[in-house]
Design a protein around this motif. Structure first.
Motif, PDB file in Angstrom:
ATOM      1  N   LYS A  80      10.493  27.870 -12.273  1.00  0.00           N
ATOM      2  CA  LYS A  80      11.796  28.201 -11.682  1.00  0.00           C
ATOM      3  C   LYS A  80      12.169  29.657 -11.964  1.00  0.00           C
ATOM      4  N   LYS A  81      11.951  30.098 -13.214  1.00  0.00           N
ATOM      5  CA  LYS A  81      12.283  31.468 -13.575  1.00  0.00           C
ATOM      6  C   LYS A  81      11.509  32.469 -12.731  1.00  0.00           C
ATOM      7  N   GLN A  82      10.259  32.124 -12.407  1.00  0.00           N
ATOM      8  CA  GLN A  82       9.412  33.037 -11.651  1.00  0.00           C
ATOM      9  C   GLN A  82       9.563  32.866 -10.139  1.00  0.00           C
ATOM     10  N   GLY A  83      10.397  31.923  -9.724  1.00  0.00           N
ATOM     11  CA  GLY A  83      10.583  31.685  -8.294  1.00  0.00           C
ATOM     12  C   GLY A  83       9.369  31.087  -7.619  1.00  0.00           C
ATOM     13  N   ARG A  84       8.565  30.367  -8.404  1.00  0.00           N
ATOM     14  CA  ARG A  84       7.341  29.768  -7.880  1.00  0.00           C
ATOM     15  C   ARG A  84       7.512  28.258  -7.714  1.00  0.00           C
ATOM     16  N   PRO A  85       6.668  27.638  -6.894  1.00  0.00           N
ATOM     17  CA  PRO A  85       6.718  26.177  -6.770  1.00  0.00           C
ATOM     18  C   PRO A  85       6.498  25.510  -8.127  1.00  0.00           C
ATOM     19  N   TRP A  86       7.153  24.367  -8.356  1.00  0.00           N
ATOM     20  CA  TRP A  86       7.044  23.726  -9.661  1.00  0.00           C
ATOM     21  C   TRP A  86       6.366  22.364  -9.623  1.00  0.00           C
ATOM     22  N   GLU A  87       5.390  22.200  -8.708  1.00  0.00           N
ATOM     23  CA  GLU A  87       4.574  20.985  -8.724  1.00  0.00           C
ATOM     24  C   GLU A  87       3.888  20.755 -10.075  1.00  0.00           C
ATOM     25  N   ILE A  88       3.518  21.842 -10.761  1.00  0.00           N
ATOM     26  CA  ILE A  88       2.831  21.688 -12.041  1.00  0.00           C
ATOM     27  C   ILE A  88       3.704  20.958 -13.058  1.00  0.00           C
ATOM     28  N   GLY A  89       5.014  21.023 -12.878  1.00  0.00           N
ATOM     29  CA  GLY A  89       5.924  20.323 -13.768  1.00  0.00           C
ATOM     30  C   GLY A  89       6.206  18.897 -13.357  1.00  0.00           C
ATOM     31  N   PHE A 108      17.806  17.765  -1.947  1.00  0.00           N
ATOM     32  CA  PHE A 108      16.503  18.421  -1.804  1.00  0.00           C
ATOM     33  C   PHE A 108      15.434  17.481  -2.327  1.00  0.00           C
ATOM     34  N   PHE A 109      14.206  17.720  -1.880  1.00  0.00           N
ATOM     35  CA  PHE A 109      13.132  16.762  -2.105  1.00  0.00           C
ATOM     36  C   PHE A 109      11.865  17.464  -2.586  1.00  0.00           C
ATOM     37  N   PHE A 110      11.051  16.725  -3.296  1.00  0.00           N
ATOM     38  CA  PHE A 110       9.706  17.162  -3.643  1.00  0.00           C
ATOM     39  C   PHE A 110       8.805  15.936  -3.589  1.00  0.00           C
ATOM     40  N   LEU A 111       7.509  16.146  -3.668  1.00  0.00           N
ATOM     41  CA  LEU A 111       6.563  15.047  -3.559  1.00  0.00           C
ATOM     42  C   LEU A 111       5.649  14.992  -4.776  1.00  0.00           C
ATOM     43  N   LYS A 112       5.155  13.808  -5.054  1.00  0.00           N
ATOM     44  CA  LYS A 112       4.086  13.584  -6.006  1.00  0.00           C
ATOM     45  C   LYS A 112       2.928  12.949  -5.236  1.00  0.00           C
ATOM     46  N   PRO A 165       0.836  -1.210   0.000  1.00  0.00           N
ATOM     47  CA  PRO A 165       0.000   0.000   0.000  1.00  0.00           C
ATOM     48  C   PRO A 165       0.867   1.255   0.000  1.00  0.00           C
ATOM     49  N   VAL A 166       0.469   2.252  -0.773  1.00  0.00           N
ATOM     50  CA  VAL A 166       1.269   3.466  -0.915  1.00  0.00           C
ATOM     51  C   VAL A 166       0.702   4.577  -0.043  1.00  0.00           C
ATOM     52  N   ARG A 167       1.585   5.212   0.723  1.00  0.00           N
ATOM     53  CA  ARG A 167       1.191   6.359   1.551  1.00  0.00           C
ATOM     54  C   ARG A 167       1.616   7.673   0.908  1.00  0.00           C
ATOM     55  N   ARG A 168       2.905   7.884   0.756  1.00  0.00           N
ATOM     56  CA  ARG A 168       3.426   9.103   0.145  1.00  0.00           C
ATOM     57  C   ARG A 168       4.474   8.742  -0.902  1.00  0.00           C
ATOM     58  N   VAL A 169       4.696   9.687  -1.832  1.00  0.00           N
ATOM     59  CA  VAL A 169       5.713   9.506  -2.864  1.00  0.00           C
ATOM     60  C   VAL A 169       6.692  10.675  -2.769  1.00  0.00           C
ATOM     61  N   TYR A 170       7.866  10.396  -2.240  1.00  0.00           N
ATOM     62  CA  TYR A 170       8.942  11.383  -2.140  1.00  0.00           C
ATOM     63  C   TYR A 170       9.881  11.227  -3.331  1.00  0.00           C
ATOM     64  N   CYS A 171      10.480  12.321  -3.774  1.00  0.00           N
ATOM     65  CA  CYS A 171      11.442  12.293  -4.871  1.00  0.00           C
ATOM     66  C   CYS A 171      12.673  13.102  -4.496  1.00  0.00           C
ATOM     67  N   VAL A 172      13.840  12.625  -4.933  1.00  0.00           N
ATOM     68  CA  VAL A 172      15.111  13.306  -4.679  1.00  0.00           C
ATOM     69  C   VAL A 172      15.540  14.010  -5.957  1.00  0.00           C
ATOM     70  N   GLY A 173      15.864  15.283  -5.868  1.00  0.00           N
ATOM     71  CA  GLY A 173      16.269  16.046  -7.047  1.00  0.00           C
ATOM     72  C   GLY A 173      17.765  16.012  -7.283  1.00  0.00           C
ATOM     73  N   ARG A 174      18.168  15.982  -8.548  1.00  0.00           N
ATOM     74  CA  ARG A 174      19.559  16.118  -8.992  1.00  0.00           C
ATOM     75  C   ARG A 174      20.510  15.277  -8.154  1.00  0.00           C
TER      76      ARG A 174
END
Length: 233
Positions: free
Chosen positions: A126-135, A52-56, A25-34
């Motif tokens: 990134k250029k606008q300094g905004r969160p990039w979850e949409i990507g 650094f990390f982000f989530l899906k 069973p899946v709870r959270r999805v963490y991702c490691v950048g670069r």
């Protein structure tokens, strides 16, 4: 008295485990950048920067059974969809402030995953300094194959990882080249979040990320794990 809900609860997301009827069973999805040096360089960065990390969302997973070809629709709003092949570590025992020396004991098993990315949208945010979850965190952005329990996964820390698109090599590396290995990643991540059973960690992608289009077939491999095959439709 049974609980009642004002809307129907979402179906729990789960992943098959190789050789078993029971599912993970899946709870959270963490991702490691670069997390590979050469990938960091191709994205315009160098060196061993702090992780650094982000989530899906869990329901962004496209679960593909062993021997099957999964399908992922080409997402809206983008003209530059990129593939990122990754090893996924699946947490079986949770904890906070886990030490690297103990971290591998918290992993239940491993799977092959794809962190699909709307690169143009990510770059604009990134250029606008905004969160990039949409990507990153869009619907069906995380295809994943079956999980292999850690004891059956072989020498996973030194395993080759690769991706082909329509039979042409795109990405190829070795997990020994992770900037932050799995144990170090879990140590760092567990200082920010209390990890729980059912959490997934996409551990980062090697160099060679590039665009795909409708009709492309992606085949991702990590030595010792079931192959992940996905067609963009």
């Amino acid at each position: 008295m049974a609980s009642e809900f004002v809307v129907t609860p979402p179906t729990a997301v789960s992943i098959p485990v190789a050789g078993q009827r029971a599912r993970f069973p899946v709870r959270r999805v963490y991702c490691v950048g670069r997390n590979y040096e050469d990938h960091a360089k191709e994205m315009g960065f160098t060196g061993r920067e702090p992780p650094f990390f982000f989530l899906k969302p869990a329901d962004a997973l496209v679960v593909v059974g062993e021997g099957e070809t999964g399908t992922m629709p080409y997402p809206t709003l983008t003209k530059n969809l990129h593939h990122e092949i990754e090893l996924v570590a699946c947490i079986g025992t949770g904890g906070k402030n886990i030490q690297a020396a103990d971290a591998m004991k918290h992993i239940y098993g491993y799977a092959v995953g794809l962190d699909m990315t709307r690169r143009d949208l990510q770059g604009e945010m990134k250029k606008q300094g905004r969160p990039w979850e949409i990507g990153k965190a869009f619907d069906q952005s995380a295809p994943i194959g079956p999980i292999v329990p850690a004891a059956a996964a072989g020498d996973i820390v030194n395993a080759d990882i690769s991706l082909t698109v329509n039979g042409t090599d795109r990405q190829h590396s070795n997990l020994a080249k992770l900037i932050w290995n799995m144990a170090e990643t879990i140590e760092q991540m567990s200082t920010a979040w209390e990890l729980q059973p059912g959490d997934l960690i996409f551990t980062g992608t090697p160099e060679g990320v590039a665009a795909v289009v409708q009709g492309d077939t992606l085949v991702g491999t990590v030595a010792g794990l079931p192959t992940l095959t996905v067609k963009i439709v």
